[in-house]
Motif scaffolding. Structure first.
Motif, PDB file in Angstrom:
ATOM      1  N   ASP A 165      -4.013 -27.456  58.245  1.00 35.52           N
ATOM      2  CA  ASP A 165      -4.601 -26.431  57.374  1.00 35.52           C
ATOM      3  C   ASP A 165      -5.231 -27.062  56.134  1.00 35.52           C
ATOM      4  OD1 ASP A 165      -1.940 -26.921  56.400  1.00 35.52           O
ATOM      5  OD2 ASP A 165      -2.050 -25.080  55.220  1.00 35.52           O
ATOM      6  N   ASP A 166      -4.644 -28.204  55.659  1.00 41.54           N
ATOM      7  CA  ASP A 166      -5.316 -28.947  54.585  1.00 41.54           C
ATOM      8  C   ASP A 166      -6.737 -29.314  55.023  1.00 41.54           C
ATOM      9  OD1 ASP A 166      -2.332 -29.678  54.729  1.00 41.54           O
ATOM     10  OD2 ASP A 166      -2.827 -30.425  52.741  1.00 41.54           O
ATOM     11  N   ASN A 168       3.400 -33.112  55.147  1.00 42.36           N
ATOM     12  CA  ASN A 168       3.321 -32.684  56.561  1.00 42.36           C
ATOM     13  C   ASN A 168       3.583 -33.873  57.484  1.00 42.36           C
ATOM     14  OD1 ASN A 168       2.533 -29.914  56.445  1.00 42.36           O
ATOM     15  ND2 ASN A 168       0.501 -30.553  55.795  1.00 42.36           N
ATOM     16  N   HIS A 178       2.333 -28.782  62.756  1.00 43.65           N
ATOM     17  CA  HIS A 178       1.005 -29.399  62.807  1.00 43.65           C
ATOM     18  C   HIS A 178       0.883 -30.441  63.911  1.00 43.65           C
ATOM     19  CE1 HIS A 178       0.036 -27.622  58.876  1.00 43.65           C
ATOM     20  NE2 HIS A 178       1.271 -27.924  58.549  1.00 43.65           N
ATOM     21  N   LEU A 189      -2.563 -29.508  47.534  1.00 40.43           N
ATOM     22  CA  LEU A 189      -2.325 -28.842  48.812  1.00 40.43           C
ATOM     23  C   LEU A 189      -1.027 -29.313  49.477  1.00 40.43           C
ATOM     24  CD1 LEU A 189      -5.961 -29.132  50.257  1.00 40.43           C
ATOM     25  CD2 LEU A 189      -4.984 -27.240  48.922  1.00 40.43           C
ATOM     26  N   ASN A 194       8.760 -20.029  54.067  1.00 40.42           N
ATOM     27  CA  ASN A 194       8.428 -20.454  55.441  1.00 40.42           C
ATOM     28  C   ASN A 194       9.282 -21.634  55.888  1.00 40.42           C
ATOM     29  OD1 ASN A 194       7.307 -22.527  53.996  1.00 40.42           O
ATOM     30  ND2 ASN A 194       5.175 -22.030  54.504  1.00 40.42           N
ATOM     31  N   PHE A 214       7.201 -24.660  51.956  1.00 39.33           N
ATOM     32  CA  PHE A 214       7.281 -26.073  52.331  1.00 39.33           C
ATOM     33  C   PHE A 214       6.910 -27.041  51.206  1.00 39.33           C
ATOM     34  CE2 PHE A 214       7.480 -29.556  55.274  1.00 39.33           C
ATOM     35  CZ  PHE A 214       6.487 -30.439  54.860  1.00 39.33           C
ATOM     36  N   ASN A 215       5.759 -26.847  50.542  1.00 36.85           N
ATOM     37  CA  ASN A 215       5.299 -27.837  49.551  1.00 36.85           C
ATOM     38  C   ASN A 215       6.297 -28.002  48.419  1.00 36.85           C
ATOM     39  OD1 ASN A 215       2.956 -28.519  50.860  1.00 36.85           O
ATOM     40  ND2 ASN A 215       1.682 -27.044  49.757  1.00 36.85           N
ATOM     41  N   ALA A 241      -2.582 -21.490  54.784  1.00 34.10           N
ATOM     42  CA  ALA A 241      -2.112 -21.535  53.388  1.00 34.10           C
ATOM     43  C   ALA A 241      -3.057 -22.345  52.494  1.00 34.10           C
ATOM     44  CB  ALA A 241      -0.710 -22.131  53.337  1.00 34.10           C
TER      45      ALA A 241
HETATM   46  O1  RIB Z   1       3.764 -23.969  53.220  1.00 28.33           O
HETATM   47  C1  RIB Z   1       2.453 -24.322  53.580  1.00 28.33           C
HETATM   48  C2  RIB Z   1       2.083 -25.654  53.031  1.00 28.33           C
HETATM   49  O2  RIB Z   1       2.919 -26.659  53.602  1.00 28.33           O
HETATM   50  C3  RIB Z   1       0.646 -26.056  53.390  1.00 28.33           C
HETATM   51  O3  RIB Z   1       0.120 -26.843  52.368  1.00 28.33           O
HETATM   52  C4  RIB Z   1       0.839 -26.869  54.632  1.00 28.33           C
HETATM   53  O4  RIB Z   1      -0.205 -27.819  54.818  1.00 28.33           O
HETATM   54  C5  RIB Z   1       2.124 -27.581  54.316  1.00 28.33           C
HETATM   55  O5  RIB Z   1       1.833 -28.696  53.483  1.00 28.33           O
END
Ligand code: RIB
Ligand code: CA
Length: 319
Positions: A17-18, A42, A85, A128, A163, A170-171, A245
């Motif tokens: 997604d990045d 990730n 991913h 990100l 999540n 996550f981040n 995201a």
């Molecule tokens: O929670 C989503 C985030 O965590 C996004 O930045 C995704 O790439 C992961 O890094």
């Protein structure tokens, strides 16, 4: 022209997604990305750098340098999100750069060097991934980081659920200590874009990612690398959909009219070693009596957000 474009530095743990978010930014002619800084998250930092370089090549636009930063979190062991991913972070399609390689220099030191030489507020920072690089920069030279303009971070569950755990996104969860340093830094102009901003009607549905896929090579690339996430969502949500995201955070940063829900709150990060670790507690009713330290974006206008994705990634997004 290159002169009146708003300058950006993008920090990324480049998963699938990045990559979509990075491609969008590279193809928005209103902005000039000075460099990318890489953080593990990730995937490991080397893989994230490789994914970023491959995405720059596929975007077919200009090619900012990519500097590798933190390969480890401040304290916590890295926990990879392979189920989200794929193993290499890009849907296990064997994506790798053909020509580009990382530039010399550590991402945190390059971030500080560029900010040191910039005008006040000239450069916006967009993160990100985990906030490890930003936290290290703050600890090394807080005054230099204050020279940045807006700081837009994909991070937190916003006003919704987490999540990774019930409440952690996550981040933040990947490096809670780094997030705590950033939120307690006293930096102005910070905005967290919560995971909830890319849910609901802002999810990309099957029709929309089919349209993006058919819009051209770059659209197809950004959809195909998210195949692992689509598979995960089939199990998680029972339907083919993409919770993008980082593209949501990028849209909030580069296309402010997409922002639907945003407010200033006192937020703190739970770094206690228990079930709440990595949670960003948003003091939505002001009970803490503490002054707000960050804006939280928890919703986008679905159509404006998706139009922005198509406008930058679709065939009409010519540079
Ligand atoms: O929670 C989503 C985030 O965590 C996004 O930045 C995704 O790439 C992961 O890094
Ligand atoms: Ca990310």
């Amino acid at each position: 022209s290159m002169t009146n474009r708003k300058k950006l530095i993008i920090d990324t743990d480049c998963g699938s997604d990045d990559a979509m978010a990075i491609a969008m930014a590279l193809r928005d002619p209103r902005y000039e990305i000075l460099c990318f800084t890489i953080v593990a998250g990730n995937v490991d930092a080397r893989q994230a750098a490789s994914n970023t370089l491959a995405t720059i090549e596929r975007a077919g636009s200009y090619e900012p340098p990519v500097y590798i930063g933190a390969e480890q979190m401040l304290l916590k062991e890295l926990a990879f999100a392979y189920e989200t991913h794929g193993m290499e972070g890009m849907g296990d399609l064997g994506i790798r750069p053909e020509r580009l390689s990382p530039a010399k220099g550590h991402g945190v030191l390059k971030l500080l060097e560029i900010l040191r030489e910039s005008q006040e507020g000239e450069i916006d920072l967009i993160t990100l991934g985990p906030l490890t690089n930003l936290a290290l920069a703050i600890r090394l030279e807080p005054e230099t980081v204050r020279r940045a303009g807006r700081i837009v971070m994909m991070g937190s569950a916003g006003m919704g659920g987490g999540n990774v755990t019930a409440t952690a996104e996550f981040n933040i969860w990947q490096d809670g200590e780094a997030a705590k340093i950033v939120l307690e830094s006293g930096l102005q102009n910070m905005m967290l874009v919560g995971w909830d901003a890319c849910l609901g009607d802002c999810m990309l549905n099957e029709r929309e990612f089919g349209r993006l896929r058919d819009s051209g090579d770059l659209g197809r690339f950004t959809v195909d690398i998210n195949g692992a996430l689509m598979e995960l969502n089939r199990q998680r949500f029972g339907e083919d959909c993409l919770d993008m995201a980082d593209p949501a955070a990028m849209a909030a940063a580069l296309c402010p009219e997409c922002v639907r829900e945003v407010g200033e709150y006192y937020c703190e990060v739970d770094t206690s070693c228990g079930p709440g670790y990595g949670t960003v507690l948003v003091d939505r009713y002001g009970f803490s009596g503490k002054a707000p330290n960050v804006s939280v974006c928890s919703g986008l206008w679905p159509q404006r957000y998706k139009d922005y994705i198509f406008q930058t990634l679709g065939s009409c997004g010519k540079r």
